[in-house]
Write an enzyme that holds these catalytic residues in place. Structure first.
Site, PDB file in Angstrom:
ATOM      1  N   HIS A  39      -3.272   8.130   0.764  1.00 36.77           N
ATOM      2  CA  HIS A  39      -2.279   7.320   1.478  1.00 36.77           C
ATOM      3  C   HIS A  39      -0.906   7.499   0.801  1.00 36.77           C
ATOM      4  O   HIS A  39      -0.110   6.575   0.740  1.00 36.77           O
ATOM      5  CB  HIS A  39      -2.717   5.856   1.450  1.00 36.77           C
TER       6      HIS A  39
ATOM      7  N   HIS B  24      -0.930  -2.113  -1.574  1.00 35.72           N
ATOM      8  CA  HIS B  24       0.266  -2.408  -0.798  1.00 35.72           C
ATOM      9  C   HIS B  24       0.232  -3.873  -0.376  1.00 35.72           C
ATOM     10  O   HIS B  24      -0.832  -4.467  -0.216  1.00 35.72           O
ATOM     11  CB  HIS B  24       0.357  -1.496   0.421  1.00 35.72           C
TER      12      HIS B  24
ATOM     13  N   ASP C 200       0.558  -5.686   2.229  1.00 36.73           N
ATOM     14  CA  ASP C 200      -0.176  -6.220   3.377  1.00 36.73           C
ATOM     15  C   ASP C 200      -1.682  -6.268   3.123  1.00 36.73           C
ATOM     16  O   ASP C 200      -2.437  -6.795   3.949  1.00 36.73           O
ATOM     17  CB  ASP C 200       0.134  -5.422   4.649  1.00 36.73           C
TER      18      ASP C 200
ATOM     19  N   HIS D 162      -6.324  -0.488  -1.469  1.00 37.90           N
ATOM     20  CA  HIS D 162      -5.140  -0.130  -2.249  1.00 37.90           C
ATOM     21  C   HIS D 162      -4.321  -1.406  -2.398  1.00 37.90           C
ATOM     22  O   HIS D 162      -4.709  -2.468  -1.897  1.00 37.90           O
ATOM     23  CB  HIS D 162      -4.353   0.997  -1.582  1.00 37.90           C
TER      24      HIS D 162
ATOM     25  N   HIS E   7      -6.467  -3.604  12.078  1.00 36.01           N
ATOM     26  CA  HIS E   7      -5.232  -3.185  11.397  1.00 36.01           C
ATOM     27  C   HIS E   7      -4.341  -2.363  12.346  1.00 36.01           C
ATOM     28  O   HIS E   7      -3.930  -1.246  12.050  1.00 36.01           O
ATOM     29  CB  HIS E   7      -5.579  -2.379  10.143  1.00 36.01           C
TER      30      HIS E   7
END
Length: 335
Positions: A163, A59, A61, A57, A301
């Site tokens: 998510h 995002h 980070d 995805h 993670h």
């Protein structure tokens, strides 16, 4: 053939996964996500050699290190430049492409393809370096059923997860290996030779092969001599909620997978917090590994909200569910 891999990034920071697939004839390199600093220890030439970049995805980070990747590859004409991700990947990446001053772009030659993976459909957009990436070119759509890419001796599967935005779980599987049963070869009194390679080559359309000067049926020889074994496999799972329906879906998708690289964001005592942020706990990750009967679970993670001693305890909790679990060896976090 073989699959080798490396977890990039440090504990408590951004992480990514770099996979190398060696077919014996070609080597393909796959990068999963591209967080900040993840490529800092990867040599420039190795970054340039990456064949595909897969985003779970977008995002920050998971994408904040993209500039480092793009700096090495923005005008790479030697191989296709391919990026894959969930819906909106092409739109977001175009902003990243255009986040620089392009005043010498007319002589650039690289083309980029960005594929948005929707449930059941892939929509691909093209961008040209010589146009300063300013124009989005529709490169068409294609249907798919889990498998999004057939590479050199492997396939790539994508499963859409939740998510609070679509995120993708990926599974890389080598195609089954076809090997010669040497004991059976000897018992038939046949001598090894170049004909064995022809026998294993399913692309060769002839019905017979010459062995010691005699034409023999390929179909019969294949039944007698070829043994098919499953190829290697690795899964990349991060940033989605793991409720019972999600666990059931992944159990089916991961069946037979050897290595499962999965986020270990939260302690199980923080399950409510994990669900609030649509993440998983190390115990839930271990539960998926156990149900899918994978061979090895690697947690990554992890949240920086915890101290290193708590990361070790999170690993201990997971090991009570699935014993063959560990962090990347470079992290030096062991039970």
């Amino acid at each position: 053939m073989s699959i080798s891999f490396r977890i990039l990034g440090k504990a408590g920071g951004d992480n990514a996964l770099l996979v190398q697939i060696d077919s014996g004839q070609t080597i393909e390199r796959l990068l999963f996500d591209c967080g900040e600093g993840c490529l800092s220890d990867v040599p420039f030439a190795d970054v340039q050699a990456i064949d595909h970049l897969f985003f779970s995805h977008l995002h920050m980070d998971h994408v904040s290190g993209f500039d480092s990747f793009f700096r090495c590859t923005f005008n790479r004409p030697t191989k296709p430049n391919r990026i894959w991700g969930p819906p909106e990947t092409a739109r977001i990446l175009q902003h990243r492409f255009q986040g620089f001053l392009w005043n010498l772009h007319e002589e650039l030659s690289a083309s980029w393809l960005v594929s948005d993976i929707h449930p059941g459909e892939i929509r691909t957009t093209g961008f040209e370096a010589r146009e300063a990436f300013a124009i989005s070119h529709d490169r068409g759509t294609q249907p798919y059923d889990r498998i999004i890419l057939e590479g050199a001796g492997y396939s790539m599967e994508a499963i859409t997860m939740d998510h609070r935005t679509p995120t993708l779980a990926y599974v890389v599987r080598e195609k089954p290996r076809r090997n010669i049963d040497t004991s059976r070869l000897a018992s038939l009194g046949l001598r090894p030779g170049a004909w064995l390679k022809e026998l294993k080559d399913s692309a060769n359309s002839s019905d017979s092969v010459v062995v010691d000067g005699v034409a023999r049926s390929k179909e019969e020889l294949r039944k007698e001599l070829l043994v098919e074994t499953p190829g290697d496999s690795i899964a990349y799972l991060t940033d989605f909620v793991l409720d019972e329906p999600a666990i059931e879906r992944l159990t089916d998708a991961l069946r037979g997978c050897r290595v499962m690289v999965c986020e270990g964001q939260y302690r199980h005592s923080d399950l409510d917090l994990a669900r609030k942020h649509f993440h998983m706990t190390t115990v839930l990750s271990a539960t998926v590994a156990k149900r899918a009967r994978v061979e090895e679970l690697i947690l990554f993670h992890v949240s920086c909200r915890y101290e290193s001693s708590e990361w070790v305890e999170m690993l201990r909790e997971a090991s009570q569910v699935f014993p063959n679990v560990h962090y990347p060896p470079e992290w030096n976090l062991k039970l």
